[in-house]
Design a protein around this motif. Sequence first.
Motif, short mmCIF file in Angstrom:
data_model
loop_
_atom_site.label_atom_id
_atom_site.label_comp_id
_atom_site.label_asym_id
_atom_site.label_seq_id
_atom_site.Cartn_x
_atom_site.Cartn_y
_atom_site.Cartn_z
N ALA A 381 -26.55 28.01 -9.84
CA ALA A 381 -25.93 29.16 -10.52
C ALA A 381 -25.96 30.38 -9.60
CB ALA A 381 -26.65 29.47 -11.82
N LYS A 382 -24.95 31.22 -9.74
CA LYS A 382 -24.89 32.51 -9.06
C LYS A 382 -24.61 33.58 -10.11
CE LYS A 382 -21.68 31.27 -6.03
NZ LYS A 382 -20.79 31.31 -4.84
N LEU A 383 -25.55 34.49 -10.30
CA LEU A 383 -25.49 35.47 -11.38
C LEU A 383 -25.64 36.88 -10.82
CD1 LEU A 383 -27.98 33.60 -13.73
CD2 LEU A 383 -25.49 33.52 -13.90
N PHE A 384 -25.01 37.85 -11.50
CA PHE A 384 -25.18 39.25 -11.09
C PHE A 384 -25.14 40.15 -12.31
CE2 PHE A 384 -20.63 39.42 -11.68
CZ PHE A 384 -20.34 40.75 -11.95
N SER A 385 -25.63 41.37 -12.13
CA SER A 385 -25.53 42.41 -13.17
C SER A 385 -25.52 43.77 -12.49
CB SER A 385 -26.70 42.32 -14.15
OG SER A 385 -27.92 42.62 -13.50
N ILE A 386 -24.92 44.75 -13.14
CA ILE A 386 -24.92 46.14 -12.68
C ILE A 386 -25.19 47.01 -13.90
CG2 ILE A 386 -23.66 47.96 -11.46
CD1 ILE A 386 -21.76 45.80 -10.39
N ASP A 387 -26.37 47.60 -13.96
CA ASP A 387 -26.70 48.37 -15.16
C ASP A 387 -27.80 49.38 -14.85
OD1 ASP A 387 -26.53 49.19 -17.80
OD2 ASP A 387 -26.36 47.14 -18.54
N ARG A 388 -28.15 50.17 -15.87
CA ARG A 388 -29.12 51.26 -15.70
C ARG A 388 -30.56 50.78 -15.80
NH1 ARG A 388 -27.30 55.92 -19.72
NH2 ARG A 388 -26.25 54.19 -20.75
N VAL A 389 -31.42 51.44 -15.02
CA VAL A 389 -32.85 51.22 -15.09
C VAL A 389 -33.54 52.58 -15.08
CG1 VAL A 389 -32.76 48.96 -14.00
CG2 VAL A 389 -33.04 50.99 -12.58
N PHE A 390 -34.82 52.60 -15.44
CA PHE A 390 -35.52 53.87 -15.66
C PHE A 390 -36.90 53.82 -15.00
CE2 PHE A 390 -32.84 52.53 -19.11
CZ PHE A 390 -32.01 53.62 -19.33
N ARG A 391 -37.20 54.85 -14.20
CA ARG A 391 -38.52 54.94 -13.57
C ARG A 391 -38.98 56.38 -13.58
NH1 ARG A 391 -37.71 50.93 -8.30
NH2 ARG A 391 -36.93 49.13 -9.49
N ASN A 392 -40.28 56.53 -13.74
CA ASN A 392 -40.86 57.88 -13.81
C ASN A 392 -41.00 58.43 -12.39
OD1 ASN A 392 -42.06 60.19 -14.70
ND2 ASN A 392 -43.82 59.21 -15.64
N GLU A 393 -39.84 58.74 -11.77
CA GLU A 393 -39.79 59.19 -10.38
C GLU A 393 -39.80 60.71 -10.29
OE1 GLU A 393 -39.63 57.43 -7.59
OE2 GLU A 393 -38.67 55.49 -7.97
N THR A 394 -40.28 61.22 -9.18
CA THR A 394 -40.10 62.64 -8.84
C THR A 394 -38.72 62.78 -8.22
OG1 THR A 394 -42.45 62.95 -8.43
CG2 THR A 394 -40.96 64.58 -7.47
N MET A 395 -37.89 63.63 -8.81
CA MET A 395 -36.49 63.73 -8.37
C MET A 395 -36.39 64.51 -7.07
SD MET A 395 -34.28 64.14 -11.87
CE MET A 395 -35.20 65.54 -12.49
N ASP A 396 -35.60 63.98 -6.13
CA ASP A 396 -35.30 64.68 -4.88
C ASP A 396 -33.89 64.30 -4.46
OD1 ASP A 396 -35.46 62.13 -3.71
OD2 ASP A 396 -37.54 62.41 -3.12
N ALA A 397 -33.57 64.49 -3.18
CA ALA A 397 -32.19 64.28 -2.72
C ALA A 397 -31.74 62.83 -2.83
CB ALA A 397 -32.04 64.75 -1.27
N THR A 398 -32.70 61.88 -2.90
CA THR A 398 -32.32 60.46 -2.94
C THR A 398 -32.95 59.70 -4.11
OG1 THR A 398 -34.11 59.93 -1.39
CG2 THR A 398 -31.92 60.33 -0.45
N HIS A 399 -33.63 60.38 -5.04
CA HIS A 399 -34.29 59.70 -6.16
C HIS A 399 -33.97 60.39 -7.48
CE1 HIS A 399 -36.78 58.42 -2.71
NE2 HIS A 399 -37.01 57.34 -3.42
N LEU A 400 -33.77 59.57 -8.53
CA LEU A 400 -33.60 60.05 -9.89
C LEU A 400 -34.48 59.21 -10.81
CD1 LEU A 400 -29.72 60.53 -10.20
CD2 LEU A 400 -31.44 62.31 -9.95
N ALA A 401 -34.76 59.74 -12.00
CA ALA A 401 -35.56 58.99 -12.98
C ALA A 401 -34.73 57.93 -13.70
CB ALA A 401 -36.17 59.96 -13.99
N GLU A 402 -33.42 58.07 -13.65
CA GLU A 402 -32.52 57.08 -14.25
C GLU A 402 -31.42 56.78 -13.23
OE1 GLU A 402 -29.19 56.86 -17.84
OE2 GLU A 402 -30.73 58.39 -17.89
N PHE A 403 -31.24 55.52 -12.92
CA PHE A 403 -30.24 55.16 -11.92
C PHE A 403 -29.72 53.76 -12.23
CE2 PHE A 403 -34.45 54.13 -10.43
CZ PHE A 403 -34.35 52.87 -9.87
N HIS A 404 -28.80 53.30 -11.41
CA HIS A 404 -28.19 51.99 -11.62
C HIS A 404 -28.69 50.99 -10.57
CE1 HIS A 404 -25.45 54.61 -13.82
NE2 HIS A 404 -25.03 53.54 -14.46
#
Length: 528
Positions: A381-404
């Motif tokens: 099988a070959k499977l994929f997904s593209i969706d949102r995930v959530f992490r308690n990150e410190t936001m900066d130029a390359t990090h967000l608390a919610e991303f895909h």
Amino acid sequence: MAETIQQLILDTLDKDGTLKDTRTLVLPGSSEPSATQEYQTTILGALNSLASRDMITYTTQETVSHVLTLEGAQISLEGSHEARVWAALPAKRDGAPVTPKELERKVGFETAKIGQGRAFKNKWIGKEGDGLVKLASSIQDATQLELREVDSTGTLKAGEKALAELRKRKLIAQKRGQWFTVKKGPSFSTSIAKLETDLTIDMLTSGSWKTAQYKKYNFEAEGMPPNGGAFHPLLKVREEIRNIFLEMGFAEMPTSSFVESGFWCFDALFVPQQHPAREVQDTFYLSDPSTSLPPPADYYARIAEVHEHGGYGSTGYRAPWSEAESRKLLLRTHTTASSAAMLWKLAARCRGEGASAEEADAHSGATKGTAGADDDGFRPAKLFSIDRVFRNETMDATHLAEFHQVEGVVADRGLTLADLIGFMRVFFKKMGIENLRFKPAYNPYTEPSLEIFAFHPQLRKWVEVGNSGMFRPEMLEPMGFPKDVHVHGWGIGLERPTMIRYGISNIRTLVGHKVSLEGVEKSPAVRF
């Protein structure tokens, strides 16, 4: 005021038959004709209102005149720079010559600088020793006279060449104006009736609508262009990546469960219950409800056993197992939680569970009799997904608390790390990213593991764009997969490839309140 001007125009037309020049009108409150452009602009509004009722017709006449600039007005009053320089010097042999420095103190730096050249050119002044003296006993300041003529008439009798010279010296500026010739229209009247814009109940009841005069609707007028919808750059990149997966024969996994249990998000992936990623500093936990429903009992028992005591060739973590930790509800930190659930369903045929196997086949694109099925029930099988995930990150130029997260898995017999690296190079090349590096890394659920880096031309540095590896036997074999079945797993961020593609250096300008709506509308379609 507008109605008064309209009435004045109508009365003038009634008296004279035609109004040849609106500059001859004497507006209310004024004792002089309305020749200024300000008056003509006011008259234009009145003419448009009358023309809309077909009471008059008018033609526009353009005018071009000149006005003095601030410097030109000063010269008109005080004389030209060259004349002021001449006046500040003594006549030859009538006094000591004036040095350039003394001249600057007398007339000012700017006047001395500009005036000397023109005075020399006109032979009004000359040098004597180290100073300057008058050569001409008298002069005629033609520049001052011309500017006074322009100020009074708006033009020069000398013609366009003289005007062009004054414009070049920025002493005058061109001014465009207009005036109007007015004639009677087909519905001419000296009385201005109020035009109705709507039919009312009272008008219909009384019958006054039959004799009322109505304002014309301009059905030829162009309306405001409607603002069409626009895909956000993230959605454009998402669709392009999705098409790449489908082109490579992948099937899309269902990933609608933003809330997962600690079991599927961590335990099933062989992430220890003491791992820092499970702490509140890294993960968002739910308070209501806080506990999940129990997972499948036999599978849960195998996972607990391999964590606490080992198995499948592993010694496990040798740490106490906590069911409470396993049942905690959280916002998923990666879509690998959905991949784990999908792989467990995919292994159902190997476990002899038909219903779960049919459900997995439906999502993976496999059908009964698919090539690759073996006696043990496994199907690639070959499977994929593209969706949102959530992490308690410190936001900066390359990090967000919610991303895909872009997630993919390939399950087949005999896969190796070289297959994974080769696949990632092909995949990223289709995205237009060829400058890649792979770095050995540690993941609890993959061994070996690789971090994927791409060079960001705007940031001028290598940026991590994904993580990958081969799922561990401690994760796959409890699900029921045969020992020779290997699974590639990888996850890449959707935001960072988007930033590279659109030349965005700060992720906070890609999503959130700092997003430029104009930028979203004008961002081009993505073609990797």
